[in-house]
Design a protein around this motif. Structure first.
Motif, PDB file in Angstrom:
ATOM      1  N   THR A 106       0.596  -1.865  -0.096  1.00 39.87           N
ATOM      2  CA  THR A 106      -0.323  -0.104  -0.033  1.00 39.87           C
ATOM      3  C   THR A 106       1.109   1.333  -0.304  1.00 39.87           C
ATOM      4  N   PHE A 107       1.707   1.312   0.546  1.00 33.94           N
ATOM      5  CA  PHE A 107       2.700   2.754   0.673  1.00 33.94           C
ATOM      6  C   PHE A 107       3.713   2.246  -0.312  1.00 33.94           C
ATOM      7  N   GLY A 108       4.190   1.537  -0.892  1.00 36.46           N
ATOM      8  CA  GLY A 108       5.399   1.279  -1.967  1.00 36.46           C
ATOM      9  C   GLY A 108       4.248   2.009  -3.254  1.00 36.46           C
ATOM     10  N   HIS A 109       2.729   1.205  -3.210  1.00 41.36           N
ATOM     11  CA  HIS A 109       2.196   1.942  -3.918  1.00 41.36           C
ATOM     12  C   HIS A 109       1.303   3.783  -3.862  1.00 41.36           C
ATOM     13  N   GLU A 110       1.323   3.839  -3.420  1.00 43.87           N
ATOM     14  CA  GLU A 110       1.235   5.365  -3.042  1.00 43.87           C
ATOM     15  C   GLU A 110       2.531   6.187  -3.531  1.00 43.87           C
ATOM     16  N   ILE A 111       3.487   5.631  -3.134  1.00 39.09           N
ATOM     17  CA  ILE A 111       4.679   6.732  -2.995  1.00 39.09           C
ATOM     18  C   ILE A 111       4.517   6.439  -4.975  1.00 39.09           C
ATOM     19  N   GLY A 112       4.453   5.548  -5.199  1.00 36.80           N
ATOM     20  CA  GLY A 112       4.553   5.339  -7.113  1.00 36.80           C
ATOM     21  C   GLY A 112       4.246   6.122  -7.626  1.00 36.80           C
ATOM     22  N   ASN A 113       2.348   6.279  -6.788  1.00 36.32           N
ATOM     23  CA  ASN A 113       1.528   7.719  -7.589  1.00 36.32           C
ATOM     24  C   ASN A 113       1.789   8.392  -7.569  1.00 36.32           C
ATOM     25  N   HIS A 114       2.802   8.762  -6.310  1.00 35.90           N
ATOM     26  CA  HIS A 114       2.914  10.577  -6.390  1.00 35.90           C
ATOM     27  C   HIS A 114       4.350  10.474  -6.937  1.00 35.90           C
ATOM     28  N   TYR A 115       5.501   9.537  -7.082  1.00 32.03           N
ATOM     29  CA  TYR A 115       6.128   9.989  -7.973  1.00 32.03           C
ATOM     30  C   TYR A 115       5.985  10.221  -9.304  1.00 32.03           C
ATOM     31  N   HIS A 116       5.422   8.890  -9.845  1.00 35.79           N
ATOM     32  CA  HIS A 116       5.095   9.050 -11.356  1.00 35.79           C
ATOM     33  C   HIS A 116       3.664  10.080 -11.997  1.00 35.79           C
ATOM     34  N   GLN A 117       3.290  10.709 -10.210  1.00 39.67           N
ATOM     35  CA  GLN A 117       2.035  11.239 -10.626  1.00 39.67           C
ATOM     36  C   GLN A 117       0.663  11.116 -11.900  1.00 39.67           C
ATOM     37  N   LEU A 118       0.195   9.860 -10.863  1.00 40.41           N
ATOM     38  CA  LEU A 118      -0.653   9.060 -11.170  1.00 40.41           C
ATOM     39  C   LEU A 118      -2.405   9.566 -11.189  1.00 40.41           C
ATOM     40  N   TYR A 119      -1.744  10.542 -10.166  1.00 42.63           N
ATOM     41  CA  TYR A 119      -3.464  11.024  -9.807  1.00 42.63           C
ATOM     42  C   TYR A 119      -3.770  12.814 -11.344  1.00 42.63           C
ATOM     43  N   ARG A 120      -2.720  12.574 -11.866  1.00 43.99           N
ATOM     44  CA  ARG A 120      -3.043  13.180 -13.244  1.00 43.99           C
ATOM     45  C   ARG A 120      -3.549  12.626 -14.758  1.00 43.99           C
ATOM     46  N   MET A 121      -3.768  11.030 -14.650  1.00 43.91           N
ATOM     47  CA  MET A 121      -3.926  10.225 -15.227  1.00 43.91           C
ATOM     48  C   MET A 121      -5.012   9.771 -15.193  1.00 43.91           C
ATOM     49  N   ASP A 122      -5.949   9.151 -16.156  1.00 43.37           N
ATOM     50  CA  ASP A 122      -6.944   8.562 -16.002  1.00 43.37           C
ATOM     51  C   ASP A 122      -6.802   6.822 -16.150  1.00 43.37           C
ATOM     52  N   THR A 123      -5.678   5.776 -15.808  1.00 40.31           N
ATOM     53  CA  THR A 123      -5.224   5.036 -15.443  1.00 40.31           C
ATOM     54  C   THR A 123      -6.828   3.529 -15.585  1.00 40.31           C
ATOM     55  N   MET A 124      -7.542   3.941 -14.601  1.00 33.78           N
ATOM     56  CA  MET A 124      -8.326   2.931 -15.680  1.00 33.78           C
ATOM     57  C   MET A 124      -8.792   2.598 -16.959  1.00 33.78           C
ATOM     58  N   GLY A 125      -8.869   4.389 -17.465  1.00 32.22           N
ATOM     59  CA  GLY A 125      -9.230   3.748 -19.071  1.00 32.22           C
ATOM     60  C   GLY A 125      -8.367   3.809 -19.532  1.00 32.22           C
ATOM     61  N   ALA A 126      -6.861   3.741 -19.505  1.00 37.74           N
ATOM     62  CA  ALA A 126      -5.787   3.091 -20.180  1.00 37.74           C
ATOM     63  C   ALA A 126      -6.081   1.970 -20.319  1.00 37.74           C
ATOM     64  N   GLN A 127      -6.352   1.508 -18.922  1.00 40.59           N
ATOM     65  CA  GLN A 127      -6.303  -0.372 -19.037  1.00 40.59           C
ATOM     66  C   GLN A 127      -7.508  -0.430 -20.028  1.00 40.59           C
ATOM     67  N   VAL A 128      -8.394   0.273 -19.755  1.00 40.04           N
ATOM     68  CA  VAL A 128      -9.862  -0.493 -20.202  1.00 40.04           C
ATOM     69  C   VAL A 128      -9.561  -0.205 -21.854  1.00 40.04           C
ATOM     70  N   LYS A 129      -8.369   0.966 -22.538  1.00 43.58           N
ATOM     71  CA  LYS A 129      -8.180   0.825 -24.252  1.00 43.58           C
ATOM     72  C   LYS A 129      -7.569  -0.398 -24.530  1.00 43.58           C
ATOM     73  N   PHE A 130      -6.563  -0.517 -22.937  1.00 44.88           N
ATOM     74  CA  PHE A 130      -5.612  -1.502 -23.676  1.00 44.88           C
ATOM     75  C   PHE A 130      -5.882  -2.546 -23.493  1.00 44.88           C
ATOM     76  N   LEU A 131      -7.250  -3.287 -23.372  1.00 44.59           N
ATOM     77  CA  LEU A 131      -8.528  -4.177 -23.507  1.00 44.59           C
ATOM     78  C   LEU A 131      -8.776  -4.269 -24.936  1.00 44.59           C
ATOM     79  N   GLU A 132      -9.286  -3.163 -24.949  1.00 48.57           N
ATOM     80  CA  GLU A 132      -9.763  -3.461 -26.161  1.00 48.57           C
ATOM     81  C   GLU A 132      -9.169  -3.416 -27.034  1.00 48.57           C
ATOM     82  N   TRP A 133      -7.927  -3.051 -27.429  1.00 39.77           N
ATOM     83  CA  TRP A 133      -7.008  -2.935 -28.212  1.00 39.77           C
ATOM     84  C   TRP A 133      -6.446  -4.312 -28.762  1.00 39.77           C
ATOM     85  N   LEU A 134      -6.543  -4.435 -27.048  1.00 40.75           N
ATOM     86  CA  LEU A 134      -6.010  -6.206 -27.024  1.00 40.75           C
ATOM     87  C   LEU A 134      -7.170  -7.014 -27.682  1.00 40.75           C
ATOM     88  N   GLU A 135      -7.778  -6.398 -27.371  1.00 37.69           N
ATOM     89  CA  GLU A 135      -9.096  -7.481 -28.200  1.00 37.69           C
ATOM     90  C   GLU A 135      -9.591  -7.472 -29.949  1.00 37.69           C
TER      91      GLU A 135
END
Length: 142
Positions: A106-135
């Protein structure tokens, strides 16, 4: 005024669907699939190269898991070591190892989120787009 069961359940369904919107997005990839989707690192790298919008978000989300794994290992070893030092109890140490792994993840994931600034990105949307692309790439439908 008394409400009927249908209206109460309808409002509850609406409330829950607002809070858990991601379930509807990922539902078609999780449930009812005869053959599971599988992919390799080359598929992920191909998607990152072809999609300029969602590719960087997917790449950053995959990088954050390295932070989380390192945090998990560090937390597990640290908490288990402290438990063993002070109690010498094998079952207590095993439980501390498991708890430390969860806390560290949990703490490592939070540190990574802040380091890579994932709060500015739509990571769920990216995962869904990847799965649609893969399909579409593999020609597999749900």
């Amino acid at each position: 005024m008394a409400e009927t069961g249908d209206s109460v359940f309808g409002r509850m369904k609406e409330f829950l669907s607002d809070r858990f919107w991601f379930v509807e997005k990922c539902h078609k990839f999780i449930n009812g699939r005869q053959k599971p989707l599988s992919w390799s690192d080359s598929d992920v790298n191909a998607f990152i190269a072809t999609d300029p919008v969602h590719g960087p978000a997917l790449k950053s989300a995959r990088e954050v898991t390295k932070f989380a794994a390192a945090g998990s290992a560090l937390g597990a070893v640290n908490l288990a070591g402290i438990a063993w030092k002070y109690s010498k109890s094998p079952h207590g140490t095993a439980l501390s190892l498991a708890a430390g792994a969860v806390f560290g993840w949990t703490f490592g994931h939070e540190i990574g989120n802040h380091y890579h600034q994932l709060y500015r990105m739509d990571t769920m949307g990216a995962q869904v787009k990847f799965l649609e692309w893969l399909e579409s790439k593999k020609g597999v439908s749900s």
